[in-house]
Motif scaffolding. Structure first.
Motif, mmCIF file in Angstrom:
data_model
loop_
_atom_site.group_PDB
_atom_site.id
_atom_site.type_symbol
_atom_site.label_atom_id
_atom_site.label_comp_id
_atom_site.label_asym_id
_atom_site.label_seq_id
_atom_site.Cartn_x
_atom_site.Cartn_y
_atom_site.Cartn_z
ATOM 1 N N VAL A 1 -46.349 91.383 8.467
ATOM 2 C CA VAL A 1 -46.053 90.721 9.825
ATOM 3 C C VAL A 1 -46.250 89.125 9.401
ATOM 4 C CG1 VAL A 1 -48.245 90.417 11.944
ATOM 5 C CG2 VAL A 1 -48.193 92.511 10.359
ATOM 6 N N VAL A 2 -45.887 88.574 10.769
ATOM 7 C CA VAL A 2 -45.771 86.790 10.009
ATOM 8 C C VAL A 2 -46.662 86.322 11.162
ATOM 9 C CG1 VAL A 2 -43.759 86.751 11.863
ATOM 10 C CG2 VAL A 2 -44.642 84.501 10.349
ATOM 11 N N ARG B 1 -53.639 98.019 10.002
ATOM 12 C CA ARG B 1 -53.923 98.806 7.874
ATOM 13 C C ARG B 1 -54.622 99.852 8.921
ATOM 14 N NH1 ARG B 1 -54.234 94.799 5.243
ATOM 15 N NH2 ARG B 1 -54.979 92.367 5.998
ATOM 16 N N LYS B 2 -54.543 100.922 10.091
ATOM 17 C CA LYS B 2 -55.115 102.265 10.284
ATOM 18 C C LYS B 2 -53.724 103.197 9.880
ATOM 19 C CE LYS B 2 -59.678 101.003 12.912
ATOM 20 N NZ LYS B 2 -59.648 101.280 14.686
ATOM 21 N N LYS B 3 -52.485 102.432 10.024
ATOM 22 C CA LYS B 3 -51.209 103.269 10.818
ATOM 23 C C LYS B 3 -50.217 102.469 8.306
ATOM 24 C CE LYS B 3 -46.956 103.652 13.180
ATOM 25 N NZ LYS B 3 -45.993 103.447 14.284
ATOM 26 N N TYR B 4 -50.771 101.736 8.583
ATOM 27 C CA TYR B 4 -49.766 101.048 6.989
ATOM 28 C C TYR B 4 -50.918 100.798 6.140
ATOM 29 C CZ TYR B 4 -46.030 101.001 10.455
ATOM 30 O OH TYR B 4 -45.446 101.042 12.034
ATOM 31 N N PRO B 5 -51.111 101.399 4.782
ATOM 32 C CA PRO B 5 -52.278 101.592 4.044
ATOM 33 C C PRO B 5 -51.705 99.930 3.137
ATOM 34 C CG PRO B 5 -51.009 103.645 4.059
ATOM 35 C CD PRO B 5 -50.228 103.523 4.822
ATOM 36 N N LYS B 6 -50.422 99.221 3.331
ATOM 37 C CA LYS B 6 -50.331 97.847 3.223
ATOM 38 C C LYS B 6 -50.033 97.393 3.824
ATOM 39 C CE LYS B 6 -47.448 95.710 -0.652
ATOM 40 N NZ LYS B 6 -46.361 95.448 -1.440
ATOM 41 N N VAL B 7 -50.083 95.841 4.446
ATOM 42 C CA VAL B 7 -49.729 95.328 5.050
ATOM 43 C C VAL B 7 -49.669 93.838 4.871
ATOM 44 C CG1 VAL B 7 -51.119 94.111 7.206
ATOM 45 C CG2 VAL B 7 -51.338 96.677 7.551
ATOM 46 N N GLU B 8 -48.665 92.999 4.677
ATOM 47 C CA GLU B 8 -48.554 92.197 4.278
ATOM 48 C C GLU B 8 -48.575 90.642 5.498
ATOM 49 O OE1 GLU B 8 -44.865 89.154 1.914
ATOM 50 O OE2 GLU B 8 -44.474 91.260 2.993
ATOM 51 N N ILE B 9 -49.473 89.701 4.965
ATOM 52 C CA ILE B 9 -49.228 88.930 6.373
ATOM 53 C C ILE B 9 -48.622 87.705 5.497
ATOM 54 C CG2 ILE B 9 -50.723 87.154 7.897
ATOM 55 C CD1 ILE B 9 -51.113 90.531 7.488
ATOM 56 N N VAL B 10 -47.960 87.099 6.257
ATOM 57 C CA VAL B 10 -46.635 86.039 6.505
ATOM 58 C C VAL B 10 -47.342 85.035 6.873
ATOM 59 C CG1 VAL B 10 -44.251 84.971 5.897
ATOM 60 C CG2 VAL B 10 -45.197 87.339 5.061
ATOM 61 N N SER B 11 -47.535 83.894 6.462
ATOM 62 C CA SER B 11 -47.984 82.552 7.088
ATOM 63 C C SER B 11 -46.882 81.859 7.483
ATOM 64 C CB SER B 11 -49.559 81.292 6.980
ATOM 65 O OG SER B 11 -50.319 83.064 7.137
ATOM 66 N N LYS B 12 -46.305 81.361 8.641
ATOM 67 C CA LYS B 12 -45.345 79.718 8.885
ATOM 68 C C LYS B 12 -45.867 79.361 10.058
ATOM 69 C CE LYS B 12 -42.395 80.333 6.481
ATOM 70 N NZ LYS B 12 -41.552 79.648 5.989
ATOM 71 N N GLY B 13 -45.449 78.205 10.704
ATOM 72 C CA GLY B 13 -45.514 77.334 11.650
ATOM 73 C C GLY B 13 -44.441 77.019 12.269
ATOM 74 N N SER B 14 -44.777 76.968 13.600
ATOM 75 C CA SER B 14 -43.942 76.696 14.132
ATOM 76 C C SER B 14 -43.207 77.980 14.668
ATOM 77 C CB SER B 14 -42.386 75.777 14.237
ATOM 78 O OG SER B 14 -42.290 75.709 12.953
ATOM 79 N N SER B 15 -41.356 77.522 15.618
ATOM 80 C CA SER B 15 -40.702 78.945 16.144
ATOM 81 C C SER B 15 -39.892 79.762 14.516
ATOM 82 C CB SER B 15 -40.035 77.839 16.832
ATOM 83 O OG SER B 15 -38.839 77.636 16.426
ATOM 84 N N LYS C 1 -41.062 81.450 12.847
ATOM 85 C CA LYS C 1 -41.789 82.732 12.525
ATOM 86 C C LYS C 1 -40.910 84.184 13.537
ATOM 87 C CE LYS C 1 -46.152 81.688 14.901
ATOM 88 N NZ LYS C 1 -45.594 80.026 14.360
ATOM 89 N N PHE C 2 -40.407 83.302 14.691
ATOM 90 C CA PHE C 2 -38.896 84.343 15.103
ATOM 91 C C PHE C 2 -38.241 84.921 14.311
ATOM 92 C CE2 PHE C 2 -41.188 81.898 19.064
ATOM 93 C CZ PHE C 2 -41.166 83.492 20.298
ATOM 94 N N CYS C 3 -37.667 83.306 13.539
ATOM 95 C CA CYS C 3 -36.513 83.370 12.348
ATOM 96 C C CYS C 3 -37.169 84.150 11.497
ATOM 97 C CB CYS C 3 -35.846 82.337 12.381
ATOM 98 S SG CYS C 3 -35.808 80.796 12.998
ATOM 99 N N ILE C 4 -37.926 84.448 11.178
ATOM 100 C CA ILE C 4 -38.395 85.286 9.998
ATOM 101 C C ILE C 4 -38.515 86.936 10.067
ATOM 102 C CG2 ILE C 4 -40.759 86.195 8.213
ATOM 103 C CD1 ILE C 4 -41.134 82.909 8.072
ATOM 104 N N VAL C 5 -38.583 86.765 11.066
ATOM 105 C CA VAL C 5 -38.467 89.056 11.981
ATOM 106 C C VAL C 5 -36.839 88.584 12.221
ATOM 107 C CG1 VAL C 5 -38.988 90.116 14.033
ATOM 108 C CG2 VAL C 5 -40.842 88.207 12.876
#
Length: 270
Positions: free
Chosen positions: A168-169, A187-201, A203-207
């Motif tokens: 998740v970004v 986290r109830k559905k996915y045992p592993k949830v990775e958090i990616v922190s990013k600024g500005s737009s 975040k759209f590009c990362i997905v």
């Protein structure tokens, strides 16, 4: 339209270069707008470059730094440019490099083209929804492409989460309780949830390029914050859904503020 798209890309790069010149100055002067958000010389310089370029097209312009016309006039605009001359002013002031230039073309309320340029990393993202293609081109030190744009080698694609893991970004500057609750439910559905922190737009590009699987936004945004990223995501098959209407977000509305939203692959997250 190709000529207009190339013009917008060129404007985004030129604006990014000017932003970078100001970014590297020893002292950055900042003022507060009426809504208490910061504005710098870089915002204004970028806005001037982009407006001067896009005025050569037949489409009107909505920009964060332009005076907004009344909806009674704007509603007649079938196709319109929506731009953010400097998205991530807080990131700009923090000097972390995570700021962008955003330019989108929207028709009948939907984004049809978007370009996002990150001048520090020289990452250029752009997409055309009708062609269902988005690209990432890394420019050289002179902000030039080593090959023609829209080259197949620069195509980007999203990725699907695994059965037990998802990425998740989230906003570097706007993490809040609602976002934390959303992640808690994941986290109830996915045992592993990775958090990616990013600024500005970015975040759209990362997905869009598969670096994360979804982007939840539970904080205020304006149309110019999202239109370009929305186009790039749509072009690769992602959905950008308003959490109020459960439909794709739309643009050139009476109120230019967005609802909270979620970017995801259709059918993966509900």
């Amino acid at each position: 339209m190709t000529k207009d798209y190339n013009l917008a890309i060129k404007a985004a790069i030129e604006a990014g270069q000017e932003i970078l010149r100001i970014y590297e100055l020893p002292n950055l002067e900042t003022e507060l707008k009426e809504d208490n958000t910061p504005i710098t010389l870089a915002d204004l310089a970028s806005n001037e470059i982009i407006n001067n370029s896009l005025k050569r097209t037949k489409f009107p312009i909505i920009s964060e730094e332009n005076e907004q016309l009344d909806y009674c006039l704007r509603k007649e605009w079938e196709t319109v440019w929506i731009i953010d001359p400097l998205d991530g002013t807080k990131e700009f002031l923090k000097k972390n490099g995570e700021f962008t230039v955003n330019i989108a073309l929207c028709s009948k309320g939907s984004p049809i083209f978007g370009v996002i340029y990150a001048p520090v990393s020289r990452e250029l993202y752009y997409g055309i929804t009708a062609k269902k293609k988005s690209y990432k081109t890394i420019l050289d030190d002179s902000h030039k492409s080593k090959q023609d744009l829209f080259h197949d080698s620069d195509l980007i694609f999203p990725s699907n989460p695994a059965k037990d893991a998802i990425s998740v970004v989230c906003s570097r500057s706007h993490m809040n309780q609602e976002t934390s609750e959303f992640i808690k439910e994941l986290r109830k559905k996915y045992p592993k949830v990775e958090i990616v922190s990013k600024g500005s737009s970015l975040k759209f590009c990362i997905v869009a390029e598969g670096g994360a699987h979804l982007y939840p936004r539970f904080a205020p945004t304006m149309e110019w914050d999202t239109a370009a990223g929305h186009a790039i995501c749509t072009a690769v098959g992602l959905n950008v859904i308003s959490l109020k209407s459960n439909k794709e977000m739309n643009y050139n509305k009476r109120n230019l503020e967005n609802n909270h939203f979620l970017v995801h692959i259709n059918g993966e997250i509900t």
